[in-house]
Design a protein around this motif. Structure first.
Motif: not given
Length: 361
Positions: A83-93, A102-115
């Motif tokens: 339903r949702a995919v969240m990518v965090g800051s400082y993730v390798p690559d 962004q090309a794959t997810a059919r649900g909500v995409t979010a970036f969570y910036d801890i920095d």
């Protein structure tokens, strides 16, 4: 069974060594899962985290360690069906990871910036290796550890569709007073950072030099060997999350020191503020814009910008007032800044983003 409610690709969940991300993810996702959501956390396996792994098998989500981008491809179906995919800051690559999401997810995409302030500076300089301007604009939701004017800047300068604050929080079940007698007059818990060190010198190391009759502690990894610690400063290389309450309980005051980029941006509360307050330890903090929206200076927190102000607090605030400051801060944090509060905010933000995706143009 259908896909997970939330897939997270974050720096680390399994190890709190040398990073502030793990405790944030643990608190947020355990509360989110307790509300009935199924979570999958995908973490790039790194040797330095493997050597200091303190949560190998969480009970609130499924944790998967992957080797590289090719190995991550095994979880493309989970990313697509969530339903949702969240990518965090400082993730390798992180740029490649974000493009795949962004090309794959059919649900909500979010970036969570801890920095966030660090990210913005790197984006402006063209040196950010986990986010690019086009990726920032491609996420449905940009969640930020920093609030205030920074949110509008993310939208105006980098095209973020919906920049929203999602501050760190504290697990109120894990962080609570331990009832121990303090052994240190002032203690600091945090990984070494070059831009934070001058303020640590001013607010802890110099007071320690001037007052050999007082006891101080600095806990955290990666401090350079060349630092000259006064004899009355106890150095502790690492304190795992399970031992944080005991560390705070051992301190008459806990010190909060903010990284330079966060000070410039303001509105960037550290998780240490919430942790120490929840443990009933009064806090001495460096000043920054927006602090008064989190804890009230003089009533719920002591603000100090120099050595003299720290010593005035250590010497001049009577014990009954020190205890009252701690009680008021604890009540404020438990009323607004627990992981349960933050998980509910996350749910509302993801639901709003999902509604925006299906709304007519």
């Amino acid at each position: 069974m259908s896909g997970p409610d939330l897939v997270v690709l974050g720096l680390s969940l399994s190890s709190s060594w040398g990073n502030g991300h793990a405790t944030t993810w643990r608190a947020l996702l355990s509360a989110y899962a307790a509300a009935g959501h199924r979570v999958l956390f995908l973490e790039r396996d790194r040797p330095w985290y493997a050597a200091h792994r303190d949560l190998a098998d969480p009970d609130f989500c499924r944790l998967v360690l992957y080797d590289d981008l090719a190995d991550l491809d095994r979880y493309r179906d989970a990313i697509a069906s969530a339903r949702a995919v969240m990518v965090g800051s400082y993730v390798p690559d992180g740029i490649a990871v974000g493009r795949m999401v962004q090309a794959t997810a059919r649900g909500v995409t979010a970036f969570y910036d801890i920095d966030t302030p660090v990210t913005i500076a790197a984006l402006a300089a063209g040196t950010c290796d986990y986010l690019s301007p086009d990726l920032a604009a491609g996420y449905d939701l940009y969640l930020s550890f920093t609030g205030g004017p920074t949110l509008r800047r993310l939208e105006r300068a980098f095209g973020a569709r919906a920049a929203r604050a999602l501050f760190c929080a504290v697990d109120a079940e894990a962080y609570r007073p331990v009832g121990a007698a303090p052994r240190f007059d002032l203690g600091y818990l945090g990984t070494y950072a070059a831009d934070r060190q001058p303020m640590l010198e001013r607010l802890l190391i110099e007071p320690a030099r001037l007052r050999p009759d007082l006891a101080f502690a600095v806990a955290g990894p990666q401090y350079p060997a060349g630092i000259e610690w006064p004899a009355n400063v106890t150095r502790i290389d690492h304190v795992g999350p399970a031992d944080h309450p005991a560390f705070y309980g051992a301190c008459r005051y806990a010190l909060n020191v903010t990284r330079a980029d966060m000070v410039r941006a303001g509105h960037s509360p550290s998780v240490r503020l919430f942790e120490a307050a929840a443990c009933g330890t009064p806090i001495v903090s460096d000043p920054w814009d927006g602090l008064d929206a989190i804890l009230e200076p003089g009533r719920e927190i002591v603000v100090a910008s120099d050595t003299e102000a720290v010593l005035a607090a250590l010497d001049g605030i009577p014990d009954h007032e020190r205890a009252a400051i701690a009680r008021r801060a604890r009540a404020r944090v438990l009323g607004a800044h627990t992981a349960v509060h933050r998980a509910a905010e996350l749910s509302r933000l993801l639901e709003a983003a999902a509604a925006e995706r299906v709304a007519p143009a």
